[in-house]
Design a protein around this motif. Structure first.
Motif, PDB file in Angstrom:
ATOM      1  N   MET A   1      -4.367  -5.637   4.753  1.00 58.33           N
ATOM      2  CA  MET A   1      -4.019  -6.345   5.970  1.00 58.33           C
ATOM      3  C   MET A   1      -3.548  -7.769   5.680  1.00 58.33           C
ATOM      4  O   MET A   1      -2.605  -8.242   6.282  1.00 58.33           O
ATOM      5  CB  MET A   1      -5.228  -6.386   6.898  1.00 58.33           C
ATOM      6  N   LEU A   2      -4.182  -8.419   4.721  1.00 57.95           N
ATOM      7  CA  LEU A   2      -3.816  -9.787   4.388  1.00 57.95           C
ATOM      8  C   LEU A   2      -2.444  -9.856   3.716  1.00 57.95           C
ATOM      9  O   LEU A   2      -1.791 -10.901   3.754  1.00 57.95           O
ATOM     10  CB  LEU A   2      -4.883 -10.400   3.482  1.00 57.95           C
ATOM     11  N   LYS A   3      -1.978  -8.741   3.139  1.00 59.15           N
ATOM     12  CA  LYS A   3      -0.670  -8.715   2.494  1.00 59.15           C
ATOM     13  C   LYS A   3       0.447  -9.011   3.487  1.00 59.15           C
ATOM     14  O   LYS A   3       1.485  -9.549   3.109  1.00 59.15           O
ATOM     15  CB  LYS A   3      -0.422  -7.363   1.829  1.00 59.15           C
ATOM     16  N   ASP A   4       0.236  -8.653   4.752  1.00 54.85           N
ATOM     17  CA  ASP A   4       1.237  -8.926   5.780  1.00 54.85           C
ATOM     18  C   ASP A   4       1.460 -10.423   5.970  1.00 54.85           C
ATOM     19  O   ASP A   4       2.526 -10.853   6.392  1.00 54.85           O
ATOM     20  CB  ASP A   4       0.827  -8.300   7.117  1.00 54.85           C
ATOM     21  N   PHE A   5       0.449 -11.217   5.687  1.00 56.84           N
ATOM     22  CA  PHE A   5       0.526 -12.660   5.893  1.00 56.84           C
ATOM     23  C   PHE A   5       0.939 -13.430   4.632  1.00 56.84           C
ATOM     24  O   PHE A   5       1.086 -14.644   4.676  1.00 56.84           O
ATOM     25  CB  PHE A   5      -0.821 -13.201   6.390  1.00 56.84           C
ATOM     26  N   ASN A   6       1.107 -12.745   3.501  1.00 63.01           N
ATOM     27  CA  ASN A   6       1.435 -13.416   2.245  1.00 63.01           C
ATOM     28  C   ASN A   6       2.672 -14.318   2.326  1.00 63.01           C
ATOM     29  O   ASN A   6       2.634 -15.446   1.841  1.00 63.01           O
ATOM     30  CB  ASN A   6       1.570 -12.413   1.109  1.00 63.01           C
ATOM     31  N   PRO A   7       3.781 -13.862   2.921  1.00 63.03           N
ATOM     32  CA  PRO A   7       4.945 -14.760   3.001  1.00 63.03           C
ATOM     33  C   PRO A   7       4.646 -16.038   3.809  1.00 63.03           C
ATOM     34  O   PRO A   7       5.018 -17.128   3.402  1.00 63.03           O
ATOM     35  CB  PRO A   7       6.017 -13.917   3.695  1.00 63.03           C
TER      36      PRO A   7
END
Length: 176
Positions: A1-7
């Motif tokens: 889920m946190l990967k979506d916020f990486n950028p």
């Protein structure tokens, strides 16, 4: 889920790091000129403002108040306004540069920043010229122009440049 916020987190982290580095570098710069009055960058702006005012038939002299780190603009043998470090727009420029580099796009980032810094410099000098002329010719409007109108000019310029960067460079699809 946190990967979506990486950028987004990457952009935010770049912004914070660049902002803090530039802020501390600027504070170091200011500290190195503390006993000499106005710092060289602010003094350069002061001299350009005086040159433009003299060019437009607003004869201007400068009075250095080294102890208080300010320079007074004298017109008609009386002080009109004073230049202090806060008038040089560096705090706004640091914010601007941090935002642009947070959306880094290679060499064009450096070119855009260079052109934008030149534009912001000119806008700031013209802003101070305008403030001095208003203060001399229409002193009743001095507070309004200093507190609202001319800050809107410099902040509006920054926002406009941010929008240009985002619309035409940062979010532009590289394939098209």
């Amino acid at each position: 889920m946190l990967k979506d916020f990486n950028p987004v987190l990457g952009i935010l982290l770049r912004f914070i790091i660049i902002y803090l580095v530039l802020l501390f570098a600027y504070q170091f710069y200011l500290n190195s000129f503390q006993t000499q009055g106005l710092d060289p960058y602010s003094r350069m702006i002061t001299d350009h403002v005086m040159w433009i005012q003299n060019l437009f038939n607003y004869p201007t002299d400068l009075y250095d108040d080294v102890f208080n780190e300010q320079v007074y603009y004298y017109m008609d043998k009386r002080p009109i306004t004073r230049m202090v470090e806060g008038c040089n727009a560096i705090s706004v420029i640091i914010l601007f540069v941090s935002f642009i580099f947070a959306f880094y796009k290679g060499t064009k980032t450096f070119v855009f920043v260079a052109v934008s810094l030149l534009a912001l410099y000119v806008m700031n000098v013209l802003r101070i010229v305008g403030l001095n002329i208003v203060t001399k010719d229409h002193p009743d409007y001095s507070k309004f122009t200093h507190d609202y109108l001319f800050p809107a000019v410099i902040y509006g310029s920054v926002v406009l440049l941010w929008l240009v960067w985002i619309k035409f460079f940062a979010l532009k699809n590289e394939n098209s």
